[in-house]
Design an enzyme around this catalytic site. Structure first.
Site, short mmCIF file in Angstrom:
data_model
loop_
_atom_site.label_atom_id
_atom_site.label_comp_id
_atom_site.label_asym_id
_atom_site.label_seq_id
_atom_site.Cartn_x
_atom_site.Cartn_y
_atom_site.Cartn_z
N LYS A 58 0.78 -1.30 0.20
CA LYS A 58 0.06 -0.20 0.22
C LYS A 58 0.83 1.13 -0.01
O LYS A 58 2.08 1.27 0.57
CB LYS A 58 -0.99 -0.06 1.18
P1 NAD Z 1 -12.86 7.80 -2.04
O1 NAD Z 1 -11.83 8.60 -1.92
O2 NAD Z 1 -13.12 7.63 -3.49
O3 NAD Z 1 -14.19 8.21 -1.20
C1 NAD Z 1 -14.35 7.91 0.15
C2 NAD Z 1 -15.57 8.37 0.65
O4 NAD Z 1 -15.73 8.35 2.12
C3 NAD Z 1 -15.97 9.69 0.26
O5 NAD Z 1 -17.14 10.08 -0.09
C4 NAD Z 1 -15.46 10.71 1.70
O6 NAD Z 1 -16.39 11.94 1.74
C5 NAD Z 1 -15.98 9.49 2.66
N1 NAD Z 1 -15.67 9.58 3.93
C6 NAD Z 1 -14.24 9.68 4.47
N2 NAD Z 1 -14.13 9.85 5.67
C7 NAD Z 1 -15.49 9.69 6.11
C8 NAD Z 1 -16.10 9.40 7.39
N3 NAD Z 1 -15.23 9.76 8.46
N4 NAD Z 1 -17.37 9.31 7.24
C9 NAD Z 1 -18.33 9.19 6.46
N5 NAD Z 1 -17.71 9.27 5.01
C10 NAD Z 1 -16.40 9.35 4.99
O7 NAD Z 1 -12.39 6.36 -1.59
P2 NAD Z 1 -12.86 4.96 -2.04
O8 NAD Z 1 -11.99 4.45 -3.23
O9 NAD Z 1 -14.24 4.83 -2.27
O10 NAD Z 1 -12.19 3.92 -0.70
C11 NAD Z 1 -13.35 3.79 0.30
C12 NAD Z 1 -12.76 2.56 1.01
O11 NAD Z 1 -12.81 1.38 0.37
C13 NAD Z 1 -11.53 2.82 1.58
O12 NAD Z 1 -11.37 2.10 3.09
C14 NAD Z 1 -10.59 1.85 0.67
O13 NAD Z 1 -9.22 1.48 1.28
C15 NAD Z 1 -11.65 0.97 0.28
N6 NAD Z 1 -11.25 0.12 -1.00
C16 NAD Z 1 -11.26 1.02 -2.29
C17 NAD Z 1 -10.90 0.27 -3.22
C18 NAD Z 1 -10.98 0.91 -4.89
O14 NAD Z 1 -10.99 0.26 -5.78
N7 NAD Z 1 -11.36 2.15 -4.73
C19 NAD Z 1 -10.80 -1.16 -3.51
C20 NAD Z 1 -10.72 -1.86 -2.26
C21 NAD Z 1 -11.17 -1.16 -0.91
#
Ligand code: NAD
Length: 419
Positions: free
Chosen positions: A110
């Site tokens: 990561k």
């Molecule tokens: P992103 O940056 O696109 O979106 C994150 C979202 O979470 C935003 O809407 C933000 O406002 C919201 N957020 C942040 N802090 C918050 C809080 N305290 N309370 C409520 N909402 C909050 O991120 P993403 O890519 O969608 O990733 C989200 C999660 O999924 C992370 O844990 C990431 O590690 C995991 N993840 C992402 C992927 C991917 O392909 N993008 C794959 C596997 C896991």
């Protein structure tokens, strides 16, 4: 990393506790435990970026490879103000288990930069990305370490990383990152793959639990994972009643108008400013009486202080580490089923694997083929986790960890410790 330097709280403490529990349950050889507990490589970089007003700001970034025994390191890059080394270590370790439970030929890694990307102009974001990519080039490569998007990064950021790496080696290397645009060698279906995998895992578990494959859903987080989940779950016949971002949430008991919420957020709007539904807080969202709760924002959102308030009886972890080990135990005692992150959100890395394979071969599949490969792959992994949970009388997280840690341990034993 020995026990004297291990943290006692936060995501890395949670990741180590989950690993230790699995190691105890499978009676892992103490020498293997020592090897698998430690991140293999950690790089911290402090680097200058020229801002639009001509001033220079120094940023700090990280790339951690937890384990590369089963293949090249794989894992996303996060831009977030609270990104730090311990968080990146936790996320890298979770990637090792995620790739192993999905049986992908990868290790876990990561990356992160401590920055709020929403405060940067597009030009500053590009400068920061190209300089951070340059700093981690010693680790990156299509056969060694392949980044992807995570919180705060997206396809455009991956395009800049791919271009920066390619400029340094002198020719185009599409397979050095995944989650890049289709126009430069990305895969069809990658943008929605994490959410599609989340949907497939949810459907698979509801079926096996003998519950209706429908019902009400609340989603925390409206980014790549949460927002695409809103659309895909709605299209699949679920009623998504709530979604939130860091500004707060919106609720409609009859189901949110997914395309309108999607447009509002994709246009750059906060949910606190969305006028066509009732407003709720993130705390209220997590306590909604829904059939499925999908935390898809950030770590540690369901903890010992609010686990008793959760009324959903199925939690699917779209985010990495959204349920702390303490909350996990409380939910388990109440019979709440948790589909763990390393399975539930593995659709992204699974399609990343197919994107990497396409990039290495310069041969591409259609969206339908990719979606079918993803559904088959996720269905297979969900079945294995379910079967082991039934056979050993453990919960789904324990089963997923036992499979994952067992696979990495077997690979380590077969390869041996060099020299
Ligand atoms: P992103 O940056 O696109 O979106 C994150 C979202 O979470 C935003 O809407 C933000 O406002 C919201 N957020 C942040 N802090 C918050 C809080 N305290 N309370 C409520 N909402 C909050 O991120 P993403 O890519 O969608 O990733 C989200 C999660 O999924 C992370 O844990 C990431 O590690 C995991 N993840 C992402 C992927 C991917 O392909 N993008 C794959 C596997 C896991």
């Amino acid at each position: 990393m020995n026990s004297t330097t291990a943290p006692t709280e936060g995501p890395y403490a949670a990741a180590l506790a989950q690993f230790d529990q699995a190691a105890d349950q499978i009676d892992l050889d103490p020498n293997l435990r020592e090897v698998l507990r430690c991140p293999k490589r950690e790089l911290t970089v402090n680097f200058p970026v020229e801002m639009d007003d001509g001033s220079i700001t120094c940023f700090t970034g990280y790339r951690v490879q937890h384990n590369v025994t089963r293949g090249p390191a794989k894992g996303g890059i996060r831009y977030h103000p609270s990104a730090d080394l311990d968080e990146v270590r936790a996320l890298a370790m979770w990637m090792t288990w995620k790739c192993a439970v999905m049986n992908l030929p990868y290790g876990g890694a990561k990356g992160g930069v401590t920055v709020d990307p929403r405060t940067l102009s597009r030009h500053e974001l590009e400068n920061l990305t190209r300089r951070y990519a340059t700093e981690i080039i010693p680790l990156m490569g299509p056969d060694s370490d392949i980044p992807a998007p995570d919180m705060g990064t997206n396809m455009q950021v991956m395009a800049w990383i791919m271009d920066t790496y390619s400029m340094h080696v002198g020719y185009s290397v599409p397979a050095v990152v995944t989650g890049k645009p289709v126009a430069i060698g990305g895969s069809e279906g990658r943008e929605r793959a994490t959410s599609r995998g989340l949907l497939v895992a949810t459907q698979a578990m509801l079926e096996r639990l003998g519950r209706p494959v429908s019902g009400t859903v609340a989603i925390q987080g409206a980014g790549n994972v949460g927002l695409n989940a809103l659309q895909l779950f709605s299209e699949a016949g679920f009623t998504v009643v709530a979604i939130s971002d860091s500004s707060g949430g919106v609720y409609d008991s009859t189901g949110l108008a997914a395309p309108r919420v999607y447009k509002h957020v994709s246009d750059g709007g906060w949910l606190a400013d969305y006028c066509e539904a009732e407003h709720i807080s993130n705390a209220e969202l997590l306590a909604l009486d829904v059939d499925v709760l999908a935390p898809a924002a950030i770590e540690g959102q369901i903890h010992s202080g609010n686990a008793a308030k959760v009324r959903a009886n199925l939690i699917v972890e779209g985010a990495n580490g959204p349920v702390t080990p303490e909350a996990d135990a409380l939910l388990n005692d109440r019979g709440v089923v948790v589909v763990p992150d390393i399975l539930a959100n593995a659709g992204g890395v699974t399609v990343s694997y197919y994107e990497w394979v396409q990039g290495m071969q310069h041969f591409f599949w259609s969206r339908d083929e990719i979606n079918r490969l993803l559904a088959d792959h996720m269905g297979r992994a969900a079945q294995e986790v379910w079967n082991l949970a039934q056979d050993r009388g453990v919960n789904l997280r324990e089963a997923a960890y036992q499979i994952a840690v067992g696979r990495v341990a077997e690979a380590t034993q077969l390869r041996g410790i060099y020299p």
